[in-house]
Design an enzyme around this catalytic site. Structure first.
Site, PDB file in Angstrom:
ATOM      1  CE  LYS A 239       1.011 -17.719   1.311  1.00 10.08           C
ATOM      2  NZ  LYS A 239       0.101 -18.815   1.646  1.00 10.08           N
TER       3      LYS A 239
ATOM      4  CG  ASP B 126     -13.885  -5.216   4.900  1.00 12.16           C
ATOM      5  OD1 ASP B 126     -13.383  -4.424   5.892  1.00 12.16           O
ATOM      6  OD2 ASP B 126     -14.516  -4.840   3.987  1.00 12.16           O
TER       7      ASP B 126
ATOM      8  CG  ASP C 132      -7.673  -3.071   3.422  1.00 10.96           C
ATOM      9  OD1 ASP C 132      -8.574  -2.874   4.009  1.00 10.96           O
ATOM     10  OD2 ASP C 132      -7.285  -2.892   2.357  1.00 10.96           O
TER      11      ASP C 132
ATOM     12  CG  ASP D 209      -2.473 -19.470   3.637  1.00 13.85           C
ATOM     13  OD1 ASP D 209      -1.884 -18.925   4.547  1.00 13.85           O
ATOM     14  OD2 ASP D 209      -2.221 -20.306   2.825  1.00 13.85           O
TER      15      ASP D 209
ATOM     16  CE1 TYR E 202      -3.187  -2.902   0.033  1.00 10.39           C
ATOM     17  CE2 TYR E 202      -4.285  -1.808   1.853  1.00 10.39           C
ATOM     18  CZ  TYR E 202      -4.374  -2.765   0.710  1.00 10.39           C
ATOM     19  OH  TYR E 202      -5.344  -3.545   0.647  1.00 10.39           O
TER      20      TYR E 202
HETATM   21  P1  ATP Z   1     -17.155   2.105   0.106  1.00  8.18           P
HETATM   22  O1  ATP Z   1     -16.965   2.215  -1.307  1.00  8.18           O
HETATM   23  O2  ATP Z   1     -16.975   3.745   0.645  1.00  8.18           O
HETATM   24  O3  ATP Z   1     -16.023   1.456   0.684  1.00  8.18           O
HETATM   25  P2  ATP Z   1     -18.854   0.063   0.291  1.00  8.18           P
HETATM   26  O4  ATP Z   1     -20.289   0.289   0.312  1.00  8.18           O
HETATM   27  O5  ATP Z   1     -18.239  -0.601  -0.884  1.00  8.18           O
HETATM   28  O6  ATP Z   1     -18.331   1.555   0.288  1.00  8.18           O
HETATM   29  P3  ATP Z   1     -18.799  -0.578   2.935  1.00  8.18           P
HETATM   30  O7  ATP Z   1     -19.349   0.589   3.227  1.00  8.18           O
HETATM   31  O8  ATP Z   1     -17.911  -1.119   3.944  1.00  8.18           O
HETATM   32  O9  ATP Z   1     -18.110  -0.796   1.482  1.00  8.18           O
HETATM   33  O10 ATP Z   1     -19.957  -1.697   3.200  1.00  8.18           O
HETATM   34  C1  ATP Z   1     -20.197  -3.008   2.716  1.00  8.18           C
HETATM   35  C2  ATP Z   1     -21.558  -3.409   3.067  1.00  8.18           C
HETATM   36  O11 ATP Z   1     -22.080  -3.084   4.298  1.00  8.18           O
HETATM   37  C3  ATP Z   1     -22.507  -2.441   2.014  1.00  8.18           C
HETATM   38  O12 ATP Z   1     -23.728  -3.355   1.603  1.00  8.18           O
HETATM   39  C4  ATP Z   1     -23.020  -1.452   3.139  1.00  8.18           C
HETATM   40  O13 ATP Z   1     -24.407  -0.930   2.722  1.00  8.18           O
HETATM   41  C5  ATP Z   1     -23.137  -1.983   4.504  1.00  8.18           C
HETATM   42  N1  ATP Z   1     -22.799  -1.033   5.565  1.00  8.18           N
HETATM   43  C6  ATP Z   1     -21.532  -0.496   5.702  1.00  8.18           C
HETATM   44  N2  ATP Z   1     -21.641   0.241   6.735  1.00  8.18           N
HETATM   45  C7  ATP Z   1     -22.884   0.308   7.210  1.00  8.18           C
HETATM   46  C8  ATP Z   1     -23.556   0.959   8.237  1.00  8.18           C
HETATM   47  N3  ATP Z   1     -23.005   1.860   9.251  1.00  8.18           N
HETATM   48  N4  ATP Z   1     -24.904   0.956   8.241  1.00  8.18           N
HETATM   49  C9  ATP Z   1     -25.548  -0.018   7.696  1.00  8.18           C
HETATM   50  N5  ATP Z   1     -25.079  -0.957   6.895  1.00  8.18           N
HETATM   51  C10 ATP Z   1     -23.556  -0.600   6.483  1.00  8.18           C
END
Ligand code: ATP
Length: 338
Positions: free
Chosen positions: A167, A227, A223, A199, A122
């Site tokens: 890794k 998630d 990162d 992994d 990054y």
């Molecule tokens: P970005 O492009 O800004 O990273 P994203 O939608 O691709 O946004 P996230 O925002 O991390 O990525 O969201 C992943 C999923 O979780 C999406 O479906 C989003 O709507 C949901 N989500 C994320 N944050 C919240 C929140 N605070 N409340 C409800 N749903 C959320």
């Protein structure tokens, strides 16, 4: 205490306003003297000022005691990746803990990802041509040592176990990261050190996450695993994080701007927990106990709202609006202090 505020994009302005209402409340109740300074940045700032991070915003951030940031959309790289490098916010701390009554795969998850924030792939040193793409993987001794110290220091405040994620079987650069982290860890008596391929960590997070206490990771793995970890605890809308150096702290939720949902129904709890994390950091840094008390009461309020389960946003299976959740949090905090 000056706090610069980046409202951000998508659901950002909604969840940040919600968390600021909570912060204003505890600031009054605990005499914290918080002062909020608007520092526009992100897609909205690009539209309004022609720059994702205008100079006047950067100045406000640099001159504040801490930065409270919402999620940013398409221009995230120009804002957060830049700020992490510019302010050398080398430690990204992301706690993951299950809450009572929130549906999750496991009940007893409680670990922290400590992610190196400034190098690895990054660092974005790349070369692109029509027929090739190359990115440099940079790991240095100094930066690995300092992030390892953060992880092992934190271990003393927790269950005293650090898992070094790497890794090293494929890339010697990651074996280098592991070796330096182990070297640092050996100076911390009583802390269990293990190292694991990324992994396998991804797998263990699904089948046996309670085995982890602290995960020490290079930038990119941290990162991605964050998630996965957020998914494990039930909603990414419940996650908070800190980007810190010795001098400064920038606090933000793990989630993004969620452009796919109606902001009126966004879950504000991740941003509110981010506020709690910021107050905890200020408390350690400035040795101010009232900040720790305020931090704790916010966390307690979030736990209580989740436990009651009657006012939840749709991501948690409810139908409440962001404002309903915010009001319930504030009511709990007020009641607690009367
Ligand atoms: P970005 O492009 O800004 O990273 P994203 O939608 O691709 O946004 P996230 O925002 O991390 O990525 O969201 C992943 C999923 O979780 C999406 O479906 C989003 O709507 C949901 N989500 C994320 N944050 C919240 C929140 N605070 N409340 C409800 N749903 C959320």
């Amino acid at each position: 205490m000056k706090v610069s505020v980046i409202y951000g994009d998508g659901i950002g302005p909604k969840v940040v306003s919600s968390a600021l209402r909570v912060l204003e409340e505890v600031s009054d109740l605990y005499g914290l003297g918080l002062e909020f300074i608007d520092a526009p940045a992100g897609d909205n700032a690009l539209r309004d000022y022609g720059e994702a991070l205008p100079k006047h915003s950067l100045e406000k951030i640099v001159n504040s005691d801490a930065c409270f940031k919402g999620p940013i959309g398409e221009t995230a790289r120009d804002v957060i990746v830049f700020l992490r490098q510019y302010l050398d916010l080398y430690a990204n701390i992301r706690p993951f803990k299950t809450f009572k009554n929130v549906k999750s795969f496991w009940r007893d998850i409680d670990f922290v990802i400590v992610r190196e924030n400034t190098e690895d792939l990054y660092r974005s040193v790349e070369d692109l041509g029509p027929d090739h793409a190359v990115a440099l993987l940079i790991i240095t001794r100094r930066r690995t040592e300092r992030i390892a110290r953060v992880a092992f220091d934190l271990a003393y405040r927790r269950r005293k176990k650090v898992t070094i994620v790497h890794k090293g079987n494929v890339l010697r650069s990651y074996a280098f990261f592991r070796d330096i982290a182990v070297e640092v860890g050996r100076r911390y008596s009583g802390v269990v050190i293990e190292d694991m391929y990324v992994d396998n960590v991804a797998y263990q997070l699904i089948v046996n996450p309670s085995r982890f206490d602290i995960l020490l990771t290079p930038n990119m793995f941290g990162d991605i695993l964050s998630d996965e970890a957020a998914g494990l605890i039930g909603s990414i809308g419940l996650t908070s994080s800190a980007n810190i150096s010795e001098e400064f702290g920038l606090f933000e939720p793990v989630h993004g701007s969620a452009p796919d949902i109606n902001p009126e129904y966004a879950n504000p709890l991740g941003q509110i927990l981010t506020a709690s994390m910021m107050l905890e950091w200020i408390s350690y840094r400035k040795e101010r106990r009232e900040f720790m008390e305020a931090s704790k009461v916010i966390r307690e309020a979030v736990e209580k709202v989740l436990e009651d389960g009657d006012v939840l946003t749709p991501d948690l299976g409810g139908s409440a609006r962001t404002d309903d959740v915010t009001l319930k949090i504030i009511r709990y905090i007020k009641k607690k202090l009367i």
